[in-house]
Design an enzyme around this catalytic site. Structure first.
Site, short mmCIF file in Angstrom:
data_model
loop_
_atom_site.label_atom_id
_atom_site.label_comp_id
_atom_site.label_asym_id
_atom_site.label_seq_id
_atom_site.Cartn_x
_atom_site.Cartn_y
_atom_site.Cartn_z
N TYR A 247 -3.76 26.59 -11.33
CA TYR A 247 -5.03 25.86 -11.23
C TYR A 247 -4.80 24.40 -11.53
CZ TYR A 247 -9.18 28.62 -10.29
OH TYR A 247 -10.17 29.32 -9.66
N GLU B 48 -7.64 21.72 -11.29
CA GLU B 48 -8.89 21.00 -10.99
C GLU B 48 -8.75 19.54 -11.39
OE1 GLU B 48 -12.05 24.71 -11.29
OE2 GLU B 48 -12.00 23.21 -12.90
N ASP C 108 -14.37 12.87 13.27
CA ASP C 108 -13.74 14.17 13.00
C ASP C 108 -12.70 14.41 14.10
OD1 ASP C 108 -13.03 16.82 12.83
OD2 ASP C 108 -15.08 17.57 12.60
N THR D 78 -8.09 18.68 10.43
CA THR D 78 -7.44 19.86 9.85
C THR D 78 -5.93 19.68 10.05
OG1 THR D 78 -7.57 21.07 11.93
CG2 THR D 78 -9.35 21.42 10.38
N LYS E 287 -4.29 23.39 14.09
CA LYS E 287 -4.47 22.81 15.42
C LYS E 287 -3.24 21.96 15.79
CE LYS E 287 -9.43 23.34 15.01
NZ LYS E 287 -10.74 22.79 14.83
N ARG F 173 -3.01 25.55 6.72
CA ARG F 173 -4.40 25.91 6.93
C ARG F 173 -5.22 25.07 5.96
NH1 ARG F 173 -5.91 29.06 10.97
NH2 ARG F 173 -8.06 28.48 11.02
C1 LIG Z 1 -11.85 23.18 14.22
C2 LIG Z 1 -12.78 22.08 13.87
C3 LIG Z 1 -13.29 21.95 12.58
C4 LIG Z 1 -13.26 23.09 11.59
O1 LIG Z 1 -12.19 23.31 10.87
P1 LIG Z 1 -12.12 24.63 9.98
O2 LIG Z 1 -10.82 24.45 9.31
O3 LIG Z 1 -12.21 25.78 10.91
O4 LIG Z 1 -13.27 24.59 9.03
C5 LIG Z 1 -14.05 20.83 12.28
N1 LIG Z 1 -14.32 19.92 13.23
C6 LIG Z 1 -13.89 20.03 14.48
C7 LIG Z 1 -14.23 18.98 15.47
C8 LIG Z 1 -13.11 21.12 14.85
O5 LIG Z 1 -12.71 21.26 16.12
#
Ligand SMILES: *Cc1c(COP(=O)(O)O)cnc(C)c1O
Length: 422
Positions: free
Chosen positions: A52, A54, A198, A224, A227, A233
């Site tokens: 942990y 935090e 994003d 993320t 992808k 992850r």
């Molecule tokens: C995949 C995606 C996310 C979400 O990510 P998670 O890890 O699944 O929560 C957020 N924004 C966009 C644009 C995405 O394509």
């Protein structure tokens, strides 16, 4: 030697084995998926799961964080270097949590956000009613134009002027063209809104400088490390330093408790790998593959949304043919994984949809190059146009099987052939 898991929980180990073989024996074109290098699995499966920590490096709520502090600082500093950012937070459990962290940092409940419509390629977490982002905040959505299918910047501006959002979100999950971040910045400035980009899907392409970076334009950039980043992850935020304190507090203690330290280690590693020539070559190949797969389908008569792709993904318009759902099922039956997707101005409801979304990050990670993409494109085209014909389906299924045996994943060719009884 048997793995410990096989001894302790055979039932579970069997399913992990089955999933490994499934991943090996299917052609993975789901645009959000990828295959990480074994070292990422090692970092993410490590003993850091026991700890942990935090708080933040140097100011923790638990003892014994001296090594974790080094690891988290490595991840932060590498992220800042890789993306040329002033500040990074590596704690978000996921991409959605990264977005929530930004919202929680600078918005009050009831404030207004303007994001891309999910029906036109946006993401759930950009203000849809079924997500916390559309329940705690008032939300409005912009889309793409009907003729070019690129983002309608005039509409973004007019919605921004009409609703005065505190925050504008740019970025998408199913959009194949470059995004004009300068245009978003101008609109945000005109109405006094923050700008969040994003870049979850395209972060790897941005890291390799194959797509323009939103970092100089946006107040906050989330992504993320799954992808195209081909890593841990988890989610990430980079931002201007002036927002650092607020974002830190928003993540912890605002919306999360202890963060996932094995994922932080895998993020640090992911960023190191992303600084290599190999990674850049991999990202270049992703785009080449995506464009070639796209052209192969166009040559077979399929219409591609927005006329092509600048990144790792694109949408195939199946209007007037089968539904996206039927296409997804038919392709899955022969071992090709795609997902059904709405196309802009879709006449069908989301459960059926008129499109499928294809991405090349995963198969490129397995070593597929242009010739492979042509083969895959031709199989898809035949199956979608002649799917009633059992012999076409049987032949396609065989070709997929042969194809997969050429690109073993986490196994040697001999091991894979033995596992599938070939
Ligand atoms: C995949 C995606 C996310 C979400 O990510 P998670 O890890 O699944 O929560 C957020 N924004 C966009 C644009 C995405 O394509």
């Amino acid at each position: 030697m048997l793995s410990k898991l096989t001894v302790v929980d055979r039932e579970l180990a069997d399913q992990l084995h089955n999933e490994l073989i499934r991943q090996n024996m299917t052609i993975e074109l789901i645009a959000s998926e990828n295959f990480v290098p074994p070292v990422i699995l090692e970092a993410q499966g490590s003993i850091l799961t026991n700890k942990y920590a935090e708080g933040y490096p140097g100011r923790r709520y638990h003892a014994g964080c001296e090594h974790i502090d080094v690891i988290e600082t490595l991840a932060i500093e590498r992220a800042k270097t890789l993306f040329g950012a002033e500040y990074a937070n590596v704690q978000p459990h996921s991409g959605v949590n990264a977005n929530l962290g930004v919202y929680f940092a600078v918005l009050k409940p009831g404030d207004t956000i303007l994001g891309m419509s999910i029906d036109h390629g946006g993401h759930l977490s950009h203000g849809t009613k079924m997500s916390i982002s559309g329940r705690f905040y008032k939300s409005f959505a912009y889309g793409v134009t009907q003729d070019t299918e690129v983002i309608d910047y005039d509409q973004v501006r007019s919605l921004a002027k009409q609703h005065s959002p505190q925050l504008i979100v740019a970025g998408a999950s199913a959009y194949s063209r470059q995004i004009d971040y300068a245009a978003f910045r101008n609109i945000a400035d005109e109405v006094g809104a923050y700008l969040l980009v994003d870049m979850a899907h395209i972060a790897g392409l941005v890291a390799a400088k194959l797509l323009p970076s939103p970092v100089p334009y946006a107040d906050f950039v989330t992504f993320t490390t799954t992808k195209t980043m081909r890593g841990a992850r988890g989610g990430m935020i980079v931002a201007r330093q002036e927002f650092g304190d607020k974002i830190d507090k928003a993540l912890f203690p605002g919306i999360q408790g202890g963060h996932i330290l094995q994922a932080v280690a895998a993020k640090a590693l992911c960023f190191k790998l992303a600084m290599t020539d190999d990674f850049i070559a991999y990202q270049q190949q992703i785009v080449k593959n995506s464009q070639l797969l796209c052209r192969t389908l166009q040559k077979s008569g399929f219409r591609i949304v927005a006329g092509g792709t600048d990144n790792h993904l694109f949408l195939v318009d199946l209007e007037g043919m089968l539904t996206g759902k039927a296409a997804e099922e038919r392709l899955a039956a022969i071992g090709i994984m795609v997902n059904k997707n709405l196309i802009p101005y879709d006449s069908r409801p989301p459960v059926h949809a008129s499109g499928i979304r294809l991405g090349t990050a995963a198969m490129t990670a397995r070593g597929s190059k242009e010739d492979a993409m042509e083969e895959i494109g031709n199989i898809i085209a035949r199956v979608l146009t002649n799917g009633q014909d059992e012999s076409v389906l049987a032949d396609a299924k065989n070709r997929v099987r042969e194809f997969c045996l050429h690109y073993p994943l986490y196994l040697t060719t001999t091991e894979l052939r033995a596992a599938v009884g070939d």
